[in-house]
Design an enzyme around this catalytic site. Structure first.
Site, short mmCIF file in Angstrom:
data_model
loop_
_atom_site.label_atom_id
_atom_site.label_comp_id
_atom_site.label_asym_id
_atom_site.label_seq_id
_atom_site.Cartn_x
_atom_site.Cartn_y
_atom_site.Cartn_z
N GLY A 12 0.78 -1.23 0.00
CA GLY A 12 0.00 0.00 0.00
C GLY A 12 0.81 1.27 0.00
N VAL A 13 2.09 1.17 -0.34
CA VAL A 13 2.97 2.35 -0.34
C VAL A 13 2.90 3.10 -1.66
CG1 VAL A 13 5.39 3.10 -0.19
CG2 VAL A 13 4.50 1.42 1.43
N LYS A 15 3.46 1.18 -5.18
CA LYS A 15 4.18 0.55 -6.29
C LYS A 15 3.45 0.74 -7.61
CE LYS A 15 4.30 -3.54 -4.53
NZ LYS A 15 3.70 -3.20 -3.22
N THR A 16 2.13 0.50 -7.61
CA THR A 16 1.38 0.62 -8.86
C THR A 16 1.34 2.07 -9.32
OG1 THR A 16 0.02 -1.29 -8.22
CG2 THR A 16 -0.82 0.13 -9.98
N LYS A 37 3.15 -7.82 -13.84
CA LYS A 37 2.90 -8.02 -12.41
C LYS A 37 2.99 -9.52 -12.19
CE LYS A 37 1.24 -6.87 -8.23
NZ LYS A 37 1.75 -5.84 -7.31
N GLY A 115 6.70 -5.67 -8.28
CA GLY A 115 6.68 -6.74 -7.30
C GLY A 115 5.42 -6.71 -6.46
#
Length: 223
Positions: A12-13, A15-16, A37, A115
């Site tokens: 939830g930081v 990445k996407t 992915k 990742g």
């Protein structure tokens, strides 16, 4: 084949979000970019992260137009957990992961690989995301949180990348606690890591480094 491996200090930081920003910026520079992915968990219908990546890629690379979000993943699982835990039937094959990546690479000139979770998230019992980045020989971009408590996981992740001697860069995604970040986190980064940057402000400089590393494209494509 040029690759970038996107990881983060946790789930939830961003990445996407980071991957999509990079895809859009590279595509705007005329690069035939692709995305992968390898494993997505918490999937009950459509893999949401892969869908977001695909939507971005399809704007710039027609070779990805026929693909579905599932085509960007080697595996999807319904349980929102680390791949090893979500894979209750133990079906993950590392060779299948690499086959998926090789196939998607054949459709593009630079592949953005996102990742799952952080660097030490297990894919199998003895193989983590950091091992995948190593075996892919892909430069790593670590995305760090701006929220209170972000310093410790950032330093631990950087220490791991240095110990594994993996080429890497890192940035902060200014989204949680972004107002207090200026006083509770940024003073340390400014003092100890003056080259730090945020996704919101320093992405262009990072992309220039990536393009210098892989060779800037001629006539809109990387050869």
């Amino acid at each position: 084949m040029p690759r970038i491996f996107i990881t983060a200090t946790g789930t939830g930081v961003g990445k996407t979000y980071a991957s999509c920003r990079i895809i859009e910026a590279l595509g705007a520079r005329g690069i035939r970019v692709g995305a992968c992915k390898p494993v997505e968990t918490g999937v009950t219908s459509v893999p949401a992260d892969a869908a977001a990546l695909l939507q971005c890629v399809q704007r710039f690379n027609p070779a990805f137009a026929p693909l579905s979000p599932e085509d960007l993943c080697a595996y999807t699982f319904p349980l929102p957990a680390a791949p090893f835990c979500a894979d209750t039937e133990r079906i993950i094959s590392l060779e299948t992961l690499f086959e998926k990546i090789r196939h998607l690479e054949s459709l593009c000139d630079l592949l953005v690989i996102e990742g799952a979770g952080g660097l030490m998230v297990p894919i199998t019992r003895d193989y983590a995301m950091v091992d995948l980045a190593r075996d892919l020989e892909a430069p790593v971009l670590l995305v760090s949180s701006s929220e209170l408590g972000g310093i410790n996981p950032t330093l631990l992740s950087l220490e791991l990348l240095r110990n594994r001697r993996l080429p890497h860069d890192w940035c902060v995604n200014l989204y949680r606690d972004s107002d207090s970040f200026v006083s509770v986190t940024r003073p340390y980064y400014d003092a100890a890591h003056p080259g730090w940057w945020s996704l919101q402000e320093g992405l262009d400089r990072y992309l220039e480094k990536i393009l210098d590393r892989i060779g800037k494209p001629d006539s809109g494509q990387i050869g």
